[in-house]
Write a protein that holds these residues in place. Structure first.
Motif, PDB file in Angstrom:
ATOM      1  N   GLU A 198       0.751  -1.222   0.058  1.00 13.01           N
ATOM      2  CA  GLU A 198       0.137  -0.290  -0.152  1.00 13.01           C
ATOM      3  C   GLU A 198       0.719   1.138   0.082  1.00 13.01           C
ATOM      4  N   GLN A 199       2.119   1.077   0.385  1.00 17.43           N
ATOM      5  CA  GLN A 199       2.815   2.551   0.489  1.00 17.43           C
ATOM      6  C   GLN A 199       4.227   2.577  -0.450  1.00 17.43           C
ATOM      7  N   ALA A 200       4.493   1.530  -1.158  1.00 13.30           N
ATOM      8  CA  ALA A 200       5.757   1.584  -1.767  1.00 13.30           C
ATOM      9  C   ALA A 200       5.751   2.596  -2.869  1.00 13.30           C
ATOM     10  N   GLU A 201       4.532   2.742  -3.532  1.00 10.64           N
ATOM     11  CA  GLU A 201       4.649   3.754  -4.680  1.00 10.64           C
ATOM     12  C   GLU A 201       4.551   5.223  -4.163  1.00 10.64           C
ATOM     13  N   GLN A 202       4.223   5.347  -3.001  1.00  9.17           N
ATOM     14  CA  GLN A 202       4.359   6.646  -2.473  1.00  9.17           C
ATOM     15  C   GLN A 202       5.781   7.150  -1.861  1.00  9.17           C
ATOM     16  N   LEU A 203       6.548   6.161  -1.662  1.00  5.13           N
ATOM     17  CA  LEU A 203       8.065   6.238  -1.026  1.00  5.13           C
ATOM     18  C   LEU A 203       9.005   5.993  -1.833  1.00  5.13           C
ATOM     19  N   LEU A 204       8.965   5.150  -2.770  1.00  8.23           N
ATOM     20  CA  LEU A 204       9.961   4.619  -3.754  1.00  8.23           C
ATOM     21  C   LEU A 204       9.669   4.921  -5.189  1.00  8.23           C
TER      22      LEU A 204
ATOM     23  N   TYR B 144       9.766  -3.533  -8.722  1.00  8.07           N
ATOM     24  CA  TYR B 144      10.769  -2.880  -8.353  1.00  8.07           C
ATOM     25  C   TYR B 144      12.042  -3.750  -8.690  1.00  8.07           C
ATOM     26  N   GLN B 145      13.102  -3.000  -8.877  1.00  8.74           N
ATOM     27  CA  GLN B 145      14.346  -3.836  -9.082  1.00  8.74           C
ATOM     28  C   GLN B 145      14.927  -3.965  -7.467  1.00  8.74           C
ATOM     29  N   VAL B 146      15.333  -5.108  -7.144  1.00  3.92           N
ATOM     30  CA  VAL B 146      15.605  -5.067  -5.735  1.00  3.92           C
ATOM     31  C   VAL B 146      16.791  -6.062  -5.423  1.00  3.92           C
ATOM     32  N   LYS B 147      17.683  -6.072  -4.524  1.00  2.95           N
ATOM     33  CA  LYS B 147      18.534  -6.556  -3.866  1.00  2.95           C
ATOM     34  C   LYS B 147      18.312  -6.596  -2.356  1.00  2.95           C
ATOM     35  N   GLU B 148      18.916  -7.573  -1.799  1.00  2.00           N
ATOM     36  CA  GLU B 148      18.873  -7.845  -0.422  1.00  2.00           C
ATOM     37  C   GLU B 148      20.341  -7.739   0.271  1.00  2.00           C
ATOM     38  N   MET B 149      20.562  -6.988   1.409  1.00  2.21           N
ATOM     39  CA  MET B 149      21.805  -6.614   2.006  1.00  2.21           C
ATOM     40  C   MET B 149      22.032  -7.758   2.979  1.00  2.21           C
ATOM     41  N   LEU B 150      23.111  -8.555   2.785  1.00  3.53           N
ATOM     42  CA  LEU B 150      23.361  -9.697   3.408  1.00  3.53           C
ATOM     43  C   LEU B 150      23.833  -9.172   4.823  1.00  3.53           C
ATOM     44  N   GLY B 151      23.215  -9.828   6.124  1.00  3.85           N
ATOM     45  CA  GLY B 151      23.755  -9.394   7.130  1.00  3.85           C
ATOM     46  C   GLY B 151      22.891  -8.778   8.039  1.00  3.85           C
ATOM     47  N   GLY B 152      22.103  -7.884   7.027  1.00  2.28           N
ATOM     48  CA  GLY B 152      21.221  -6.729   7.946  1.00  2.28           C
ATOM     49  C   GLY B 152      21.728  -5.804   8.773  1.00  2.28           C
ATOM     50  N   PHE B 153      20.875  -5.333   9.562  1.00  2.00           N
ATOM     51  CA  PHE B 153      21.289  -4.323  10.528  1.00  2.00           C
ATOM     52  C   PHE B 153      22.082  -4.728  11.379  1.00  2.00           C
TER      53      PHE B 153
ATOM     54  N   ARG C 242      10.225   3.793  -9.094  1.00  5.70           N
ATOM     55  CA  ARG C 242      10.414   2.476  -9.523  1.00  5.70           C
ATOM     56  C   ARG C 242      11.606   2.238 -10.486  1.00  5.70           C
ATOM     57  N   ASN C 243      12.031   3.528 -10.948  1.00  4.19           N
ATOM     58  CA  ASN C 243      13.375   3.233 -11.661  1.00  4.19           C
ATOM     59  C   ASN C 243      14.728   3.324 -10.883  1.00  4.19           C
ATOM     60  N   THR C 244      14.631   3.338  -9.461  1.00  4.05           N
ATOM     61  CA  THR C 244      15.711   3.350  -8.554  1.00  4.05           C
ATOM     62  C   THR C 244      15.769   1.809  -8.054  1.00  4.05           C
ATOM     63  N   PRO C 245      16.721   1.260  -8.158  1.00  9.46           N
ATOM     64  CA  PRO C 245      16.920  -0.210  -7.331  1.00  9.46           C
ATOM     65  C   PRO C 245      16.791   0.104  -5.973  1.00  9.46           C
TER      66      PRO C 245
ATOM     67  N   ALA D  67      10.474  -8.579   1.752  1.00  9.33           N
ATOM     68  CA  ALA D  67      10.369  -7.237   1.509  1.00  9.33           C
ATOM     69  C   ALA D  67      10.680  -7.101   0.013  1.00  9.33           C
ATOM     70  N   ALA D  68      11.973  -7.777  -0.505  1.00  8.92           N
ATOM     71  CA  ALA D  68      12.353  -7.897  -1.599  1.00  8.92           C
ATOM     72  C   ALA D  68      11.549  -8.622  -2.613  1.00  8.92           C
ATOM     73  N   LEU D  69      10.878  -9.790  -1.987  1.00  9.61           N
ATOM     74  CA  LEU D  69       9.797 -10.501  -2.945  1.00  9.61           C
ATOM     75  C   LEU D  69       8.612  -9.429  -3.107  1.00  9.61           C
ATOM     76  N   ALA D  70       8.086  -8.974  -2.042  1.00 10.76           N
ATOM     77  CA  ALA D  70       6.987  -7.951  -2.202  1.00 10.76           C
ATOM     78  C   ALA D  70       7.346  -6.740  -3.502  1.00 10.76           C
ATOM     79  N   LEU D  71       8.474  -6.315  -3.043  1.00  7.25           N
ATOM     80  CA  LEU D  71       8.746  -5.124  -4.090  1.00  7.25           C
ATOM     81  C   LEU D  71       9.014  -5.641  -5.432  1.00  7.25           C
ATOM     82  N   ALA D  72       9.524  -6.886  -5.780  1.00  8.18           N
ATOM     83  CA  ALA D  72       9.889  -7.449  -7.224  1.00  8.18           C
ATOM     84  C   ALA D  72       8.588  -7.680  -7.476  1.00  8.18           C
TER      85      ALA D  72
END
Length: 159
Positions: free
Chosen positions: A79-85, A115-124, A87-90, A106-111
Motif C-alpha cells: 500500500e505504501q511503496a508507490e508513495q515512497l519509492l 521494483y528492481q531489488v537486492k537484499e543486503m546480506l547480514g542486515g542491520f 520504480r526506476n531506482t533499485p 520485503a524484496a519479494l513484495a517489491l519485485a
C-alpha cells in the motif's frame, strides 16, 4: 591403480560443474549486496544509484537504522511503496540479520510490484558489527567494529 574414496559430508553430493557454479554465484550477486559494499557506496557521496529500505517494525527502526534508509515495514509495502519509492531506482532491503528473512520477504513484495531489488546480506546486525554509523530515535551512534566480522584494514571483507 584403483582409488577408493570414502564420501565425507562435504563431498557426499559432488560439487557442481564449473559452468553451473559460475552461473549460480553470478545469480547470487544479482540478488545480494554486501554490507561493506552498501556502506562504501553510501559513503562515496552523491547518488549511489539505489535506495536502502529497512523492512522492520517501527520499534526496531527506532532502536537503530542505516542513515538515509527509507522505513517501510514489509506488511505495508503493497500500500505504501508507490508513495515512497521510485520504480526506476533499485532498492536494497534489509532487516535484523542473517537469522531473519524479513528483507527477503520485503524484496519479494517489491519485485512483485515491479521494483528492481537486492537484499543486503547480514542486515542491520552486520551493519553495526562492522562498525558503521547508524541512527536511532535519539540521534547518531557508532560502535567499535567486531574484529570477527569487520576487516582489519578497514577495506571490504578482504575477499
Amino acid at each position: 591403480m584403483t582409488t577408493t574414496t570414502t564420501a565425507n559430508p562435504v563431498l557426499r553430493v559432488a560439487p557442481a560443474a564449473p559452468a553451473e557454479a559460475a552461473a549460480y554465484f553470478r545469480a547470487s550477486l544479482v540478488f545480494h549486496a554486501d554490507v561493506s559494499d552498501v556502506a562504501a557506496a553510501l559513503a562515496a557521496g552523491g547518488d549511489p544509484g539505489f535506495v536502502v529500505l529497512d523492512s522492520r517494525s517501527t520499534a526496531s527502526w527506532d532502536q537503530g537504522h542505516v542513515p538515509g534508509a527509507v522505513h517501510l515495514p514489509t506488511a505495508l509495502i503493497a500500500e505504501q511503496a508507490e508513495q515512497l519509492l521510485d520504480r526506476n531506482t533499485p532498492v536494497v532491503t534489509y532487516c535484523w540479520g542473517p537469522g531473519c528473512n524479513g528483507a527477503t520477504r520485503a524484496a519479494l513484495a517489491l519485485a512483485e510490484l515491479g521494483y528492481q531489488v537486492k537484499e543486503m546480506l547480514g542486515g542491520f546486525e552486520y551493519w553495526v558489527r562492522e562498525g558503521f554509523a547508524y541512527e536511532t530515535w535519539e540521534g547518531g551512534e557508532q560502535r567499535a567494529a567486531d574484529p570477527l566480522t569487520a576487516p582489519v584494514d578497514g577495506d571490504d571483507c578482504g575477499c
